[in-house]
Design a protein around this motif. Structure first.
Motif, PDB file in Angstrom:
ATOM      1  N   MET A   7      19.079  -4.913 -19.110  1.00  0.00           N
ATOM      2  CA  MET A   7      17.957  -4.371 -18.338  1.00  0.00           C
ATOM      3  C   MET A   7      17.050  -3.563 -19.254  1.00  0.00           C
ATOM      4  O   MET A   7      17.519  -2.796 -20.091  1.00  0.00           O
ATOM      5  CB  MET A   7      18.474  -3.475 -17.207  1.00  0.00           C
ATOM      6  N   THR A   8      15.771  -3.732 -19.055  1.00  0.00           N
ATOM      7  CA  THR A   8      14.790  -2.953 -19.796  1.00  0.00           C
ATOM      8  C   THR A   8      13.932  -2.188 -18.790  1.00  0.00           C
ATOM      9  O   THR A   8      13.761  -2.623 -17.658  1.00  0.00           O
ATOM     10  CB  THR A   8      13.894  -3.889 -20.629  1.00  0.00           C
ATOM     11  N   SER A   9      13.431  -1.048 -19.213  1.00  0.00           N
ATOM     12  CA  SER A   9      12.560  -0.260 -18.329  1.00  0.00           C
ATOM     13  C   SER A   9      11.101  -0.559 -18.616  1.00  0.00           C
ATOM     14  O   SER A   9      10.688  -0.607 -19.776  1.00  0.00           O
ATOM     15  CB  SER A   9      12.825   1.231 -18.541  1.00  0.00           C
ATOM     16  N   PHE A  10      10.341  -0.776 -17.551  1.00  0.00           N
ATOM     17  CA  PHE A  10       8.907  -1.003 -17.668  1.00  0.00           C
ATOM     18  C   PHE A  10       8.182   0.023 -16.816  1.00  0.00           C
ATOM     19  O   PHE A  10       8.620   0.325 -15.700  1.00  0.00           O
ATOM     20  CB  PHE A  10       8.540  -2.408 -17.165  1.00  0.00           C
ATOM     21  N   ARG A  11       7.076   0.546 -17.349  1.00  0.00           N
ATOM     22  CA  ARG A  11       6.297   1.510 -16.561  1.00  0.00           C
ATOM     23  C   ARG A  11       5.001   0.834 -16.119  1.00  0.00           C
ATOM     24  O   ARG A  11       4.309   0.205 -16.918  1.00  0.00           O
ATOM     25  CB  ARG A  11       5.991   2.766 -17.391  1.00  0.00           C
ATOM     26  N   PHE A  12       4.723   0.928 -14.832  1.00  0.00           N
ATOM     27  CA  PHE A  12       3.527   0.321 -14.261  1.00  0.00           C
ATOM     28  C   PHE A  12       2.723   1.364 -13.497  1.00  0.00           C
ATOM     29  O   PHE A  12       3.282   2.359 -13.011  1.00  0.00           O
ATOM     30  CB  PHE A  12       3.901  -0.778 -13.246  1.00  0.00           C
ATOM     31  N   ALA A  13       1.430   1.112 -13.354  1.00  0.00           N
ATOM     32  CA  ALA A  13       0.615   1.831 -12.383  1.00  0.00           C
ATOM     33  C   ALA A  13       0.118   0.821 -11.360  1.00  0.00           C
ATOM     34  O   ALA A  13      -0.226  -0.313 -11.707  1.00  0.00           O
ATOM     35  CB  ALA A  13      -0.561   2.513 -13.053  1.00  0.00           C
ATOM     36  N   VAL A  14       0.119   1.236 -10.100  1.00  0.00           N
ATOM     37  CA  VAL A  14      -0.483   0.440  -9.035  1.00  0.00           C
ATOM     38  C   VAL A  14      -1.757   1.171  -8.600  1.00  0.00           C
ATOM     39  O   VAL A  14      -1.698   2.316  -8.150  1.00  0.00           O
ATOM     40  CB  VAL A  14       0.466   0.297  -7.831  1.00  0.00           C
ATOM     41  N   ASN A  15      -2.897   0.533  -8.794  1.00  0.00           N
ATOM     42  CA  ASN A  15      -4.180   1.127  -8.400  1.00  0.00           C
ATOM     43  C   ASN A  15      -4.608   0.552  -7.065  1.00  0.00           C
ATOM     44  O   ASN A  15      -4.828  -0.652  -6.952  1.00  0.00           O
ATOM     45  CB  ASN A  15      -5.248   0.838  -9.453  1.00  0.00           C
ATOM     46  N   VAL A  16      -4.677   1.393  -6.058  1.00  0.00           N
ATOM     47  CA  VAL A  16      -5.034   0.953  -4.711  1.00  0.00           C
ATOM     48  C   VAL A  16      -6.433   1.474  -4.396  1.00  0.00           C
ATOM     49  O   VAL A  16      -6.684   2.679  -4.482  1.00  0.00           O
ATOM     50  CB  VAL A  16      -4.034   1.504  -3.667  1.00  0.00           C
ATOM     51  N   THR A  17      -7.353   0.567  -4.059  1.00  0.00           N
ATOM     52  CA  THR A  17      -8.734   0.987  -3.779  1.00  0.00           C
ATOM     53  C   THR A  17      -9.214   0.395  -2.461  1.00  0.00           C
ATOM     54  O   THR A  17      -8.776  -0.683  -2.064  1.00  0.00           O
ATOM     55  CB  THR A  17      -9.679   0.524  -4.905  1.00  0.00           C
ATOM     56  N   PRO A  18     -10.112   1.110  -1.781  1.00  0.00           N
ATOM     57  CA  PRO A  18     -10.666   0.567  -0.534  1.00  0.00           C
ATOM     58  C   PRO A  18     -11.425  -0.726  -0.832  1.00  0.00           C
ATOM     59  O   PRO A  18     -12.112  -0.818  -1.848  1.00  0.00           O
ATOM     60  CB  PRO A  18     -11.642   1.649  -0.056  1.00  0.00           C
ATOM     61  N   LYS A  19     -11.288  -1.713   0.062  1.00  0.00           N
ATOM     62  CA  LYS A  19     -12.023  -2.964  -0.122  1.00  0.00           C
ATOM     63  C   LYS A  19     -13.526  -2.719  -0.060  1.00  0.00           C
ATOM     64  O   LYS A  19     -13.975  -1.810   0.646  1.00  0.00           O
ATOM     65  CB  LYS A  19     -11.635  -3.957   0.980  1.00  0.00           C
ATOM     66  N   PRO A  20     -14.304  -3.544  -0.760  1.00  0.00           N
ATOM     67  CA  PRO A  20     -15.763  -3.416  -0.651  1.00  0.00           C
ATOM     68  C   PRO A  20     -16.175  -3.534   0.814  1.00  0.00           C
ATOM     69  O   PRO A  20     -15.642  -4.369   1.540  1.00  0.00           O
ATOM     70  CB  PRO A  20     -16.276  -4.618  -1.455  1.00  0.00           C
ATOM     71  N   GLY A  21     -17.103  -2.698   1.230  1.00  0.00           N
ATOM     72  CA  GLY A  21     -17.587  -2.752   2.603  1.00  0.00           C
ATOM     73  C   GLY A  21     -16.820  -1.863   3.553  1.00  0.00           C
ATOM     74  O   GLY A  21     -17.298  -1.546   4.635  1.00  0.00           O
ATOM     75  N   ILE A  22     -15.599  -1.479   3.168  1.00  0.00           N
ATOM     76  CA  ILE A  22     -14.803  -0.579   4.004  1.00  0.00           C
ATOM     77  C   ILE A  22     -15.296   0.854   3.812  1.00  0.00           C
ATOM     78  O   ILE A  22     -15.486   1.291   2.672  1.00  0.00           O
ATOM     79  CB  ILE A  22     -13.301  -0.682   3.636  1.00  0.00           C
ATOM     80  N   LEU A  23     -15.493   1.556   4.913  1.00  0.00           N
ATOM     81  CA  LEU A  23     -15.954   2.935   4.841  1.00  0.00           C
ATOM     82  C   LEU A  23     -14.947   3.777   4.057  1.00  0.00           C
ATOM     83  O   LEU A  23     -13.745   3.670   4.268  1.00  0.00           O
ATOM     84  CB  LEU A  23     -16.108   3.510   6.256  1.00  0.00           C
ATOM     85  N   ASP A  24     -15.463   4.607   3.161  1.00  0.00           N
ATOM     86  CA  ASP A  24     -14.602   5.422   2.317  1.00  0.00           C
ATOM     87  C   ASP A  24     -15.040   6.884   2.431  1.00  0.00           C
ATOM     88  O   ASP A  24     -15.859   7.372   1.659  1.00  0.00           O
ATOM     89  CB  ASP A  24     -14.711   4.922   0.866  1.00  0.00           C
ATOM     90  N   PRO A  25     -14.492   7.591   3.430  1.00  0.00           N
ATOM     91  CA  PRO A  25     -14.956   8.963   3.686  1.00  0.00           C
ATOM     92  C   PRO A  25     -14.735   9.904   2.500  1.00  0.00           C
ATOM     93  O   PRO A  25     -15.566  10.781   2.261  1.00  0.00           O
ATOM     94  CB  PRO A  25     -14.119   9.417   4.883  1.00  0.00           C
ATOM     95  N   GLN A  26     -13.646   9.707   1.762  1.00  0.00           N
ATOM     96  CA  GLN A  26     -13.405  10.573   0.607  1.00  0.00           C
ATOM     97  C   GLN A  26     -14.462  10.349  -0.475  1.00  0.00           C
ATOM     98  O   GLN A  26     -14.927  11.296  -1.108  1.00  0.00           O
ATOM     99  CB  GLN A  26     -12.016  10.309   0.017  1.00  0.00           C
ATOM    100  N   GLY A  27     -14.815   9.100  -0.665  1.00  0.00           N
ATOM    101  CA  GLY A  27     -15.866   8.798  -1.641  1.00  0.00           C
ATOM    102  C   GLY A  27     -17.191   9.415  -1.232  1.00  0.00           C
ATOM    103  O   GLY A  27     -17.927   9.969  -2.054  1.00  0.00           O
ATOM    104  N   ARG A  28     -17.487   9.348   0.069  1.00  0.00           N
ATOM    105  CA  ARG A  28     -18.691   9.979   0.605  1.00  0.00           C
ATOM    106  C   ARG A  28     -18.682  11.484   0.343  1.00  0.00           C
ATOM    107  O   ARG A  28     -19.683  12.087  -0.004  1.00  0.00           O
ATOM    108  CB  ARG A  28     -18.791   9.753   2.125  1.00  0.00           C
TER     109      ARG A  28
END
Lengths: 96, 96
Positions: B1-22
């Motif tokens: 077994m080997t260890s791998f480090r990943f990041a998962v980047n989750v973003t709002p889809k285009p067109g979806i309202l993003d109140p935090q971004g606003r």
């Protein structure tokens, strides 16, 4: 002016309690997933900045990350130029 | 077994309202920052996964991202191997 697209990755500092990361880790068993550890949940903010050149754009994003997007007591951030996401913007012509 | 480090980047889809971004965009004036647009706020989850090889590790992370970390109705995600953050893990020896 040219448009640059950046991502700001904000993550909890090492040693800082990360309840969201704990919650994810606690859910892994229910999904039948094993072998996952050291889960840390942070924020990712993507934005476009108009600036004269790359370094000037990075300065603006760095100020924004420092003063608005992160809490320096408990979080660290890094800046990531995201060329791929800005391909539509990348064709913007220098307006000089 | 080997260890791998990943990041998962989750973003709002285009067109979806993003109140935090606003909200971020609305705060820029108070900071005296101009020229910033298209702000989208998402999540970034960093994790370590033990697997036989890279593709197997990616499969686990993909399942996790799909079933637990993102809401497919309104969000997209991408997986990012983060070698830099896993340098301490990178020296892990294959245990067979």
């Amino acid at each position: 002016m040219t448009s640059f697209r950046f991502a700001v990755n904000v993550t909890p500092k090492p040693g800082i309690l990360d309840p969201q990361g704990r919650a994810v880790q606690g859910s892994l068993g229910h999904l039948g997933i094993s072998g996952v550890s050291a889960v840390r949940v942070g924020r990712r903010v993507e934005l476009t900045v108009d600036a004269a050149d790359g370094p000037a754009a990075r300065d603006v994003v760095d100020q924004l990350a420092r003063e608005l997007l992160s809490n320096p007591l408990i979080e660290t951030y890094d800046l990531e130029p995201i060329g791929a996401a800005s391909s539509a913007i990348g064709v913007a012509v220098q307006e000089g």
